[in-house]
Scaffold this motif. Structure first.
Motif, PDB file in Angstrom:
ATOM      1  N   SER A   1       9.734  42.065   5.366  1.00 36.58           N
ATOM      2  CA  SER A   1       9.112  40.835   5.868  1.00 36.58           C
ATOM      3  C   SER A   1       9.812  39.577   5.355  1.00 36.58           C
ATOM      4  O   SER A   1      10.076  38.636   6.121  1.00 36.58           O
ATOM      5  N   GLU A   2      10.143  39.524   4.095  1.00 34.57           N
ATOM      6  CA  GLU A   2      10.798  38.337   3.528  1.00 34.57           C
ATOM      7  C   GLU A   2      12.194  38.154   4.110  1.00 34.57           C
ATOM      8  O   GLU A   2      12.605  37.027   4.427  1.00 34.57           O
ATOM      9  N   ILE A   3      12.892  39.241   4.277  1.00 33.44           N
ATOM     10  CA  ILE A   3      14.249  39.168   4.843  1.00 33.44           C
ATOM     11  C   ILE A   3      14.180  38.705   6.292  1.00 33.44           C
ATOM     12  O   ILE A   3      15.028  37.922   6.756  1.00 33.44           O
ATOM     13  N   GLU A   4      13.170  39.158   7.044  1.00 36.21           N
ATOM     14  CA  GLU A   4      13.016  38.745   8.436  1.00 36.21           C
ATOM     15  C   GLU A   4      12.784  37.240   8.539  1.00 36.21           C
ATOM     16  O   GLU A   4      13.314  36.581   9.444  1.00 36.21           O
ATOM     17  N   GLN A   5      12.009  36.672   7.624  1.00 32.35           N
ATOM     18  CA  GLN A   5      11.765  35.228   7.624  1.00 32.35           C
ATOM     19  C   GLN A   5      13.064  34.465   7.353  1.00 32.35           C
ATOM     20  O   GLN A   5      13.372  33.461   8.013  1.00 32.35           O
ATOM     21  N   LYS A   6      13.816  34.906   6.378  1.00 25.73           N
ATOM     22  CA  LYS A   6      15.089  34.252   6.051  1.00 25.73           C
ATOM     23  C   LYS A   6      16.066  34.365   7.223  1.00 25.73           C
ATOM     24  O   LYS A   6      16.812  33.427   7.512  1.00 25.73           O
ATOM     25  N   LEU A   7      16.042  35.500   7.903  1.00 25.64           N
ATOM     26  CA  LEU A   7      16.937  35.691   9.048  1.00 25.64           C
ATOM     27  C   LEU A   7      16.580  34.737  10.174  1.00 25.64           C
ATOM     28  O   LEU A   7      17.469  34.142  10.807  1.00 25.64           O
TER      29      LEU A   7
END
Length: 540
Positions: free
Chosen positions: A108-114
């Motif tokens: 989830s955190e990586i998806e937001q940064k992406l």
């Protein structure tokens, strides 16, 4: 009568008894002789222990004991850090194929940064597109200016060239007219010279005629006077005509000289025009070259600016690198098997925060290697690609084929860690590690089993071979064996071949299958008679 008959019978019985006794004696003696002979042969045969000569396969080998390891072991890990384990899809003992999902991390955190990186990249790409469009217009304008000014410059050069060529042509015409004037003047000068000569001659003739007239007048001879007067008048007329011709020729010469001067002046003027036209042409060419260089530079500069803008747009910007990095991280949130095999360890559970390290171990359970330690006495005899026979307790007498695929150049105590350092053999010390790949592994094999390995150093098939002790050295220093033939030993010279711990290959034209090869015994037999060397023989 009866008495007589009785005595006769006694005599007959006596003779028969004697004959029977002789027969018995002969039989007994014969039997005793045969027994003695048989006893002698038995003693001869019992004095030698033999083995039949047969063809067989001779193999020189090294026996080892090792541990079965997986031919391929994969330590499953990830480059991600600080991510939580969301799902564990396998457990120890599971069989997996290449590409199977093993673990999933919370993404989830990586998806937001992406998503944020993609927006930044979109804005950057829009700005780059606007800059590229502007640079494309500048480049097109520079090309148009280059083409227009190049055409104008070419037109100016062509006009200057036409003017120069016309001036050169006019100069050539003036020079031709001048040369013609010079030629006319020179011709007229010759005519004046002739006229002067004619006038001088006419003057001379007049003077002579005048003198003749004066002499005639002095003589008073009317006829002579009349004749002299007529001659004088003709000479005077001739002189007058010559003077007129000279005057006319001189006038013509003066006119031609004036014309020549005019033509020379025209040539000088035409030369000035040619020089001026040449300067104009050179200036037009220089202006064209300057314009072309300036426009070419403008076009090249605008093209460079456009190319730089395009490269900057296509190059990995920080936003682009962020997107790529987050996409890779997102992909790595799903951990897949890079090879097929069985899961032998799982070191992560749901909820753990992963910070590097091994998540699981996959080992190939279909392909095996035997890891063994070899002492310094045998290691020099072992080479890569050497063939091997492999047995295990679980496969019984079934032999599996193998090939040596690794021979350590240094003892285990000196060897550096490698990708296979976690093999289950756990061998260490001063021995040298070798690995034998099992070519046809049994389905009953398991990782960690003990394996018995026979390394084939050298092998010959279907040859004569005898125990090593059967080979001796004859008087000439040649290798020889003893065979028992008709109860007596006979020496046969042989050539030795492959030698093992127990057998040696031999060859000779005298050898034949079934021969009884004598096996010597180092124990001396002093009680054997009839033999020069008191050596006993034992059965092999």
């Amino acid at each position: 009568m009866k008495l007589h008959v009785t005595n006769k019978k006694k005599t007959t019985f006596l003779i028969a008894g004697i004959v029977l006794l002789l027969v018995i004696i002969i039989v007994v003696v014969s039997l005793m002789r045969k027994g003695k002979a048989a006893s002698t042969d038995t003693v001869a045969e019992e004095a030698y222990q033999t083995t039949p000569l047969e063809k067989q396969d001779v193999t020189k080998e090294i026996g080892l004991s090792g541990t079965l390891d997986s031919a391929h072991s994969e330590s499953v890990s990830s480059t991600l850090e600080g991510v939580k384990v969301k799902e564990v899809c396998v457990q120890v003992g599971d069989t997996v194929n290449e590409g199977d999902v093993l673990f999933r991390f919370d993404s989830s955190e990586i998806e937001q940064k992406l998503e944020a990186a993609k927006k930044a990249l979109a804005n950057e790409q829009a700005a780059n597109a606007a800059e590229i469009a502007s640079n494309e217009r500048n480049y097109a304008d520079a090309q148009t200016t280059q083409n227009v000014e190049s055409g104008r410059s070419d037109q100016s050069v062509n006009q200057a060239a036409d003017a120069y060529n016309a001036a050169v042509s006019s100069k050539a015409t003036a020079e031709s007219a001048y040369q013609s004037a010079v030629s006319d003047r020179k011709s007229q000068e010759k005519a004046v010279k002739k006229a002067k000569e004619a006038a001088a001659n006419a003057k001379k003739d007049e003077k002579s005629a005048k003198k003749s007239l004066e002499e005639a007048q002095k003589s008073g001879d009317e006829q002579a006077i009349a004749s002299a007067q007529a001659a004088y008048d003709a000479a005077a007329s001739q002189k007058k005509q010559a003077d007129k011709s000279l005057e006319s020729a001189q006038a013509t010469l003066a006119s031609l000289k004036a014309a020549e001067a005019e033509r020379q002046s025209q040539v000088t003027s035409a030369g000035d025009v040619v020089n001026s036209a040449s300067s104009s042409l050179q200036q037009a060419q220089n202006d064209r070259d300057d314009s072309n260089r300036s426009n070419a530079k403008s076009v090249a500069d605008s093209k460079d600016t456009l190319d730089n803008a395009r490269r900057s747009s296509s190059a990995d910007s920080q936003s682009g690198q962020d997107v790529k990095s987050y996409e890779e991280q997102l992909e790595q949130c799903t951990v897949k098997a890079a090879s097929s095999g069985v899961i032998t360890t799982v070191s992560a559970k749901v909820g753990d925060t992963y910070n590097n390290g091994v998540l699981a171990t996959i080992q190939d359970e279909k392909n095996y290697v035997v890891t063994a330690m070899v002492d310094q006495y045998d290691i020099s005899d072992i080479t890569k690609d050497m063939k091997a026979l492999i047995k295990t307790d679980t496969t019984g007498e079934e032999e599996m084929n193998g090939t040596v695929t690794f021979v350590s150049p240094v003892p285990a105590s000196m060897a550096a860690s490698s990708d296979n350092s976690d093999s289950s053999s756990g061998s260490s010390g001063n021995g040298y590690e070798i690995r034998i790949t099992v070519d046809n592994p049994s389905e009953r094999l398991r990782i960690g089993m003990t394996a018995k390995v026979t390394l084939i150093q050298e092998e010959v098939k279907n040859v004569f071979a005898v125990p090593d002790d059967c080979i001796s050295e004859d008087e000439d220093g040649n290798s020889a064996i003893q065979i028992l033939e008709n109860g007596e030993p006979r020496s046969i010279t042989v050539t030795t071949g492959l030698k093992t711990d127990y057998y040696t290959e031999i060859s000779s034209d005298e050898l034949a299958e079934g021969m009884n090869v004598i096996i010597p015994d180092v124990t001396e037999m002093d009680d054997m008679s009839g033999m020069d060397d008191s050596v006993s023989y034992s059965v092999y």
